[in-house]
Write a protein that holds these residues in place. Sequence first.
Motif, short mmCIF file in Angstrom:
data_model
loop_
_atom_site.label_atom_id
_atom_site.label_comp_id
_atom_site.label_asym_id
_atom_site.label_seq_id
_atom_site.Cartn_x
_atom_site.Cartn_y
_atom_site.Cartn_z
N ARG A 197 -66.70 -117.08 -80.88
CA ARG A 197 -65.58 -117.87 -81.41
C ARG A 197 -66.03 -119.28 -81.80
NH1 ARG A 197 -59.91 -117.44 -82.12
NH2 ARG A 197 -59.51 -119.20 -83.51
N TYR A 218 -62.95 -109.23 -81.20
CA TYR A 218 -61.83 -109.19 -80.24
C TYR A 218 -61.38 -107.75 -79.99
CZ TYR A 218 -61.04 -114.26 -80.26
OH TYR A 218 -61.16 -115.62 -80.08
N CYS A 223 -59.51 -107.62 -76.59
CA CYS A 223 -58.72 -108.87 -76.54
C CYS A 223 -57.56 -108.76 -77.53
CB CYS A 223 -59.60 -110.08 -76.86
SG CYS A 223 -61.03 -110.25 -75.78
N GLU A 226 -55.63 -112.18 -78.68
CA GLU A 226 -56.47 -113.02 -79.53
C GLU A 226 -56.64 -112.41 -80.92
OE1 GLU A 226 -57.05 -112.15 -76.51
OE2 GLU A 226 -57.40 -113.95 -75.29
#
Length: 656
Positions: A197, A218, A223, A226
Amino acid sequence: MLSSLRCFTIGFPRKNTHFMQYSLCTSPTARSFGPKFKSTAHQTIHLLLEKCLNMRELIQLHAQIIVHGLTEENLTYSKVISFCAISEAGDLRYAQLLFDEITEPNRFMYNSLIRGYSNSKDPLKAISVYRRMIGSGVSPNEFTLPFVLKACACKAAYLDGVVVHGQAIKLGIDSQVCVQNALISVYVACGLICCARRVFDDICDKTLVSWNSMIGGYSKLGCCREAILLFQEMRHVGIEPDQFTLVSLLSVSSQTFNLDLGRYVHFYIEITKARADIYVQNALVDMYAKCGDVHTAQTYFDQMPAKNVVSWTSMVSGYAKHGHIECAREIFEQMPLKNVVSWNSMISGYIQVGCYREALCLFHEMHHSDVVPDETTLINILSACSQLGDLVMGKNTHDYICNNRVTPSVSLVNAIIDMYAKCGALDNALDLFLAMPEKNLVSFNVVIGALALHGCGFKAVEFFEKMQDDMIRPDGITFTGLLSACSHSGLVDIGRYYFERMTFIYGIIPEIEHYACMVNLLGRGGLFEEAIGLIGGMTMKPDVVVWGALLSACRVHGNTEIVKLILKQLLELKPYSGGLYVLLSNIYSEAQRWEDVHKIRKLMKDHGIEKDNAISSVEINGQVHEFMVDDKNDKISSDIHVILDQLMDHLKSVGL
């Protein structure tokens, strides 16, 4: 006087045409050629290299390069290496042979070979070539590093990735978007999503590939929040998602079973009329199926204009995963084409619902269909053999692996060890374990669990200590096996010792199964007060396994006083376990407390508690046959009962 000419002809076959012939003339009176070429022949060969279609043509051109003494011409040789390394019709081994002949390869040659290896089955060679490039003093550029980083991502080579990142900073090309996109892939592959990121946030002019790389990262790491936030940010800055973006979002929805996210993406596709190719459509079917909405998955599947094997397999897997095994088999039988993943989905579905015999039958069908089983297939089959105790089939599977696989993976060897242990062949399991060149946590867990199953407590402790020597940190499963081994062997003090170390040394919080092992250990040792005290100190509510362990100990020691306490706890637990009530009845029966036996049986009747039917199995001529008490439906079962009756008559006749 005419000047002598040296000419040759190169013939290339073309579809339905005659050979295209080129005369390469090296006469001094030939037409002029560019300053970068030594001769007209050189120039013509160079042009033909750009039109080369396959290795046969390339080898012919290579021969002419040698004939005309052009092997020292780096520009031309670079073209040859580039075709061999990068083209789909090329040959990477031939490229390497040519490369090794060159005294001082240039950057273009290095880049071509690195790119070729990064896309090959052995991407680590790209990193090796890169190291050679740095060692030879040739400086990499923005066309080198993305492919080196791609190789690092393929093998999750973190340290190599960091070194390349540092090299990019040193060369001042770390801000090139193609390098930054590749860095994101490396950090994602290594599980370092925060580093990825940071690289993403540093990109000044983010491309669609940048957004997809980060959203895909992600997605890969599950994730969900996110991924969706980044997708919304992407739309806010005016970047339109493509099919890769949508597939990544649907993938993270499938992994996390987040149906709301999946529906959101589907809604976005419908509202914006986004292009949904076969990959997006398959991802939608897979998402709905994995999230449990098989009805919507089936509806969307039926509406698909074109389906491929992935579409069908997603439906089979979805139905099987959620217990609709008959629907899964129906879809499976309708499939126009089945690949190994399709067969694996159906086989694992049977295993999931306990239909182990059906899984083995399907494996035989798969074998006759000429689809080659992969590692997942074999692990599933070994698991089915373990559950059935089918040693013959398990050994046949092991023989198949030995005859068809050069080096089985650690996971596959673990499955073989587990199969032998659960089928009673402990020595085979231990021999395999000791012969393993590489062992992981699962390997030790399997062998410790096997020794526990066979009552080899001291041996299990010995392997646990060996595990420490090999610097492999135990987990909760390790301690379940170890405590179970101590319980089966009556090693009370050793069990206590490891139960305490589990928390204070290894930081593992005891789960319900650890408490059950300890209660069983203490109870069988006659330490009922300590066992009850341990149950009272549990951080979770005791379940039927814990009370069942204490109840079994009560039967061993004929302790009927504690039974009343256990009975009270059992009545509060739902669903009721028929096996425990039968055990209670047997304890009272052995103590000749017939009134209590009557009460237990009445209690079972009032609550609709039925005794679980036990299944026995016998292996005859390599086949495992199952039967129950008074089961005379199967011919083999009937024959067994006839033999048993004859044995009973014989025993009575000899006065036994």
